[in-house]
Structure formats: C-alpha cells, structure tokens
Design an enzyme around this catalytic site. Structure first.
Site, PDB file in Angstrom:
ATOM      1  N   SER A   2      -9.136  -7.912   2.761  1.00  0.00           N
ATOM      2  CA  SER A   2      -9.575  -8.715   3.909  1.00  0.00           C
ATOM      3  C   SER A   2      -8.910  -8.181   5.171  1.00  0.00           C
ATOM      4  O   SER A   2      -7.782  -7.707   5.142  1.00  0.00           O
ATOM      5  CB  SER A   2      -9.249 -10.191   3.703  1.00  0.00           C
ATOM      6  OG  SER A   2      -7.876 -10.382   3.418  1.00  0.00           O
ATOM      7  N   THR A  49       0.826  -1.209   0.000  1.00  0.00           N
ATOM      8  CA  THR A  49       0.000   0.000   0.000  1.00  0.00           C
ATOM      9  C   THR A  49       0.858   1.257   0.000  1.00  0.00           C
ATOM     10  O   THR A  49       0.530   2.247  -0.662  1.00  0.00           O
ATOM     11  CB  THR A  49      -0.954  -0.011   1.202  1.00  0.00           C
ATOM     12  OG1 THR A  49      -1.780  -1.179   1.137  1.00  0.00           O
ATOM     13  CG2 THR A  49      -1.846   1.212   1.214  1.00  0.00           C
ATOM     14  N   ASP A  55      -6.592  -0.706   3.944  1.00  0.00           N
ATOM     15  CA  ASP A  55      -5.724  -0.321   2.825  1.00  0.00           C
ATOM     16  C   ASP A  55      -6.438   0.581   1.827  1.00  0.00           C
ATOM     17  O   ASP A  55      -5.838   1.511   1.284  1.00  0.00           O
ATOM     18  CB  ASP A  55      -5.211  -1.568   2.092  1.00  0.00           C
ATOM     19  CG  ASP A  55      -4.195  -2.343   2.907  1.00  0.00           C
ATOM     20  OD1 ASP A  55      -3.666  -1.782   3.891  1.00  0.00           O
ATOM     21  OD2 ASP A  55      -3.928  -3.506   2.562  1.00  0.00           O
ATOM     22  N   LYS A  65      -7.721  -1.513  -5.489  1.00  0.00           N
ATOM     23  CA  LYS A  65      -7.471  -2.603  -4.541  1.00  0.00           C
ATOM     24  C   LYS A  65      -8.698  -3.509  -4.605  1.00  0.00           C
ATOM     25  O   LYS A  65      -9.662  -3.345  -3.847  1.00  0.00           O
ATOM     26  CB  LYS A  65      -7.280  -2.041  -3.134  1.00  0.00           C
ATOM     27  CG  LYS A  65      -7.199  -3.073  -2.018  1.00  0.00           C
ATOM     28  CD  LYS A  65      -5.825  -3.668  -1.886  1.00  0.00           C
ATOM     29  CE  LYS A  65      -5.757  -4.606  -0.685  1.00  0.00           C
ATOM     30  NZ  LYS A  65      -4.418  -5.171  -0.503  1.00  0.00           N
TER      31      LYS A  65
END
Length: 234
Positions: A41, A16, A51, A37
């Site tokens: 999870s 990230t 993220d 993205k």
C-alpha cells in the site's frame, strides 16, 4: 515450505532493506531464493519507488513485479483498509496461492509483511495470521533508538503467543543521528536480554536512498548469514 518471514516493530523500519538484501546475499552464496511482498500500500506494484520494485532491484531475481507483489493499493494505509477503500477484497488464501507459485520456482522464498505483526492485513486476518499459515521462521526488524526495546519485546512476545517461531531480531538504521546515544548503543544488548532472542545483526544507517550494491554489501557484513542458512537448510 522453506524460507523466512520478515516483519517489523512498525512501519518504515527497514523490512525491504533486510528482505531484499538477505535475498541477494543468499543468492550470491548459491541459494535459490525468491522474494515475495504479497500486499503493498502507498505505491502500485509497477511504481519504481515502491517496495516491490526495490525488492526486484535488490534481489536480482528474474521473477516479474506481479509475481513478487500481486496486490497493491495507492493509499498509504494498513492493507485491509486500503483494499476496502479501493473496493477490493483479498483473502489469506489468495496470498497463499501466489506464494505457492513462487515456491514452485524457487527452493526458498523470503516473504516481507506490512508494518508489524498486528497490522490489519487481508479481509480475514492480520499479518500474524498470514505468517502462521506460511509456517516460516520469523525475523523481526527493529529501529535502533529510544523506545525500541519496548516495541521489539512486545512484537516478539505477541508473535510467540500466536504460535510463530521468532528466530531473531535485526536492528536497522543504527547511527542515523551522531553521536550515537547511550540508549541506542545499549538497545541491541537489552533487546536480546529482555526479549530473550538473538540479535542477528545491526545494520548502520545508509541514507534515504542507498544504492543497491551498498545495501547488499552492508547486509552481508552486518547479518549473521550462517545462522540464517541453518534455518533454510532445516
């Protein structure tokens, strides 16, 4: 399709930081770049600690969180397992549909995967299978410490055998433990030599929660943006 696919040797390595920082750095140089993205999870899409939210803050795009990350799951597991346990089913074609939407809004899109290239990803494929469908140049993010030469070489070679065009490695988190060890000091050179791949940059350790401005400035200083731009222009 123009952009990059950002993968890593493992989870929690810094994809990230690289994906968001690169997107921001390229946008500051006049490139119309979006960020994607597909599966997250461990945090739902709207979670400010996830993220997707971090990518939005870093990149400065005006897309919504749902455009950046259409599918998310609460459990911190491989996406395929997380979706199975949530009673959901997401295919590679579902991810491609959302990618094409972002592609219609931006000239280039940087895509962040999940974990490494062999992670169980959608109901019908691994991360590498999705990356192959995108047909984008691949950047592998690697940790700097002992063991990374082996992990990075295996990741690069596996991706190559599956038909991906791996253009380089970014080492992230250099110097977390001081003084820097002999292994960490020499690992970038050894990765380049053994995996036969350029190291596009070495990003220093920025702490557990670095400010977005610090991340972007560090990426601009640390990564070979000129080489990255040649792939976006090709």
């Amino acid at each position: 399709m123009s952009g990059l696919f950002i993968t890593a040797t493992d989870t929690e390595v810094g994809k990230t930081v690289v994906a968001g920082g690169l997107t921001a750095a390229l946008r500051r140089q006049g490139f119309d770049v979006g960020v994607y993205k597909p599966l997250q999870s461990g945090h739902l899409t709207e979670d400010p600690n996830g993220d997707a939210a971090r990518l939005l803050r870093l990149s400065g795009v005006d897309d919504t969180l749902r455009e950046i990350c259409p599918f998310s799951f609460t459990e911190p597991l491989a996406p395929r397992l997380a979706m199975e346990r949530a009673g959901l089913s997401v295919s590679t074609s579902d991810l491609l549909d959302h990618y094409r939407h972002l592609q219609s809004k931006h000239q280039h899109v940087l895509v962040e995967g999940a974990g490494g290239v062999a992670v169980p990803y959608t109901r019908d494929g691994l991360v590498v299978d999705f990356a192959k469908e995108l047909n984008l140049p691949v950047v592998v993010v690697a940790r700097p410490d002992l063991g990374t030469v082996n992990l990075t070489t295996l990741s690069v070679e596996y991706a190559r055998t599956r038909g991906l065009n791996v253009i380089g490695v970014v080492v992230n988190g250099y110097g977390k433990s001081l003084p820097v060890s002999v292994a960490e000091e020499n690992n970038p050179r050894m990765i380049s030599e053994i995996a036969q791949i350029p190291v596009l940059g070495i990003i220093p350790w920025l702490g557990n929660q670095p400010r977005e401005a610090e991340v972007i400035a560090t990426v601009e200083r640390s990564i070979d943006l000129e080489r990255i731009k040649t792939y976006l222009a090709s």
